[in-house]
Motif scaffolding. Structure first.
Motif, PDB file in Angstrom:
ATOM      1  N   CYS A   9      36.242  54.807  53.249  1.00  0.00           N
ATOM      2  CA  CYS A   9      35.825  53.736  52.405  1.00  0.00           C
ATOM      3  C   CYS A   9      34.521  53.419  53.500  1.00  0.00           C
ATOM      4  CB  CYS A   9      36.908  52.601  52.902  1.00  0.00           C
ATOM      5  SG  CYS A   9      36.343  51.046  52.553  1.00  0.00           S
ATOM      6  N   CYS A  11      31.596  50.348  53.018  1.00  0.00           N
ATOM      7  CA  CYS A  11      31.131  49.056  52.411  1.00  0.00           C
ATOM      8  C   CYS A  11      29.846  48.743  52.338  1.00  0.00           C
ATOM      9  CB  CYS A  11      31.825  47.874  53.349  1.00  0.00           C
ATOM     10  SG  CYS A  11      33.424  48.146  53.946  1.00  0.00           S
ATOM     11  N   SER A  22      33.472  48.414  47.785  1.00  0.00           N
ATOM     12  CA  SER A  22      34.066  49.434  48.620  1.00  0.00           C
ATOM     13  C   SER A  22      33.906  50.807  47.805  1.00  0.00           C
ATOM     14  CB  SER A  22      35.387  48.975  49.336  1.00  0.00           C
ATOM     15  OG  SER A  22      35.875  50.137  49.984  1.00  0.00           O
ATOM     16  N   HIS A  24      35.987  54.338  48.131  1.00  0.00           N
ATOM     17  CA  HIS A  24      36.914  55.053  48.639  1.00  0.00           C
ATOM     18  C   HIS A  24      36.362  56.623  48.487  1.00  0.00           C
ATOM     19  CE1 HIS A  24      39.262  51.518  49.623  1.00  0.00           C
ATOM     20  NE2 HIS A  24      38.902  51.210  48.447  1.00  0.00           N
ATOM     21  N   LEU A  77      45.448  50.142  51.766  1.00  0.00           N
ATOM     22  CA  LEU A  77      44.136  49.476  51.419  1.00  0.00           C
ATOM     23  C   LEU A  77      43.693  48.640  52.577  1.00  0.00           C
ATOM     24  CD1 LEU A  77      44.217  48.758  47.716  1.00  0.00           C
ATOM     25  CD2 LEU A  77      42.625  50.064  48.785  1.00  0.00           C
ATOM     26  N   LEU A  78      44.612  47.894  53.147  1.00  0.00           N
ATOM     27  CA  LEU A  78      44.508  46.833  54.301  1.00  0.00           C
ATOM     28  C   LEU A  78      43.941  47.740  55.449  1.00  0.00           C
ATOM     29  CD1 LEU A  78      44.246  43.906  55.156  1.00  0.00           C
ATOM     30  CD2 LEU A  78      46.633  44.309  55.799  1.00  0.00           C
ATOM     31  N   HIS A  81      40.518  48.778  55.122  1.00  0.00           N
ATOM     32  CA  HIS A  81      39.411  47.950  55.064  1.00  0.00           C
ATOM     33  C   HIS A  81      39.291  47.487  56.314  1.00  0.00           C
ATOM     34  CE1 HIS A  81      37.559  44.308  53.617  1.00  0.00           C
ATOM     35  NE2 HIS A  81      38.500  43.548  54.131  1.00  0.00           N
ATOM     36  N   SER A  84      37.344  49.934  58.433  1.00  0.00           N
ATOM     37  CA  SER A  84      36.051  50.296  58.438  1.00  0.00           C
ATOM     38  C   SER A  84      35.213  49.127  57.981  1.00  0.00           C
ATOM     39  CB  SER A  84      36.019  51.106  56.926  1.00  0.00           C
ATOM     40  OG  SER A  84      36.756  50.630  55.897  1.00  0.00           O
ATOM     41  N   CYS A  85      35.470  48.278  56.770  1.00  0.00           N
ATOM     42  CA  CYS A  85      34.661  47.204  56.456  1.00  0.00           C
ATOM     43  C   CYS A  85      34.713  46.106  57.551  1.00  0.00           C
ATOM     44  CB  CYS A  85      35.155  46.560  55.294  1.00  0.00           C
ATOM     45  SG  CYS A  85      35.174  47.831  53.741  1.00  0.00           S
ATOM     46  N   LEU A 101      39.778  37.774  56.278  1.00  0.00           N
ATOM     47  CA  LEU A 101      40.797  38.691  56.285  1.00  0.00           C
ATOM     48  C   LEU A 101      42.189  37.834  56.550  1.00  0.00           C
ATOM     49  CD1 LEU A 101      41.929  41.720  56.861  1.00  0.00           C
ATOM     50  CD2 LEU A 101      41.529  41.469  59.182  1.00  0.00           C
ATOM     51  N   THR A 104      43.442  36.749  53.427  1.00  0.00           N
ATOM     52  CA  THR A 104      43.650  38.173  52.479  1.00  0.00           C
ATOM     53  C   THR A 104      45.316  38.292  52.878  1.00  0.00           C
ATOM     54  OG1 THR A 104      41.511  38.812  52.051  1.00  0.00           O
ATOM     55  CG2 THR A 104      43.329  40.372  51.785  1.00  0.00           C
TER      56      THR A 104
END
Length: 110
Positions: A9, A11, A22, A24, A77-78, A81, A84-85, A101, A104
């Motif tokens: 991924c 960002c 994002s 992937h 996904l988390l 995320h 990376s992001c 975060l 979320t």
């Protein structure tokens, strides 16, 4: 500037409602889409069970399976995320991303 990470991924800040997006890797997209396709099929199956007046406990067990599958997609996904992001944004000094975060994660845990 966008950079792809080992987690598939990368960002950026060009698209999306929040100005971030994002992308992937193709492998990750394929895995996520395959899981979501299975979940979609499970949902259609639950709908059919309801239409056929299937025993409630059987329907509820299928609903639990769908919830578990969705949770699995969310965790995948988390993880990507966060690795990376989130790391990239913290490294650039955007520490407010931690609050984002946490919001979320709280939504995912409901």
């Amino acid at each position: 500037m966008e950079q792809q990470t080992e987690h598939g991924c990368h960002c950026g800040t060009e698209h999306g409602q929040s100005g971030r997006h994002s992308h992937h890797s193709e492998e990750m997209k394929g895995r996520l889409v395959a899981r979501l396709n299975r979940i979609e099929g499970q949902i259609r199956g639950i709908k059919g069970m309801i239409e056929k007046d299937t025993y409630c406990d059987d329907v509820l067990n299928q609903i639990a399976a769908v919830q578990s599958a969705l949770n699995s997609v969310g965790r995948l996904l988390l993880e990507g995320h966060m690795k990376s992001c989130i790391v990239e944004r913290i490294q650039t000094g955007e520490t407010e991303v931690v609050d984002e975060l946490l919001i979320t994660i709280n939504k995912l845990m409901k």
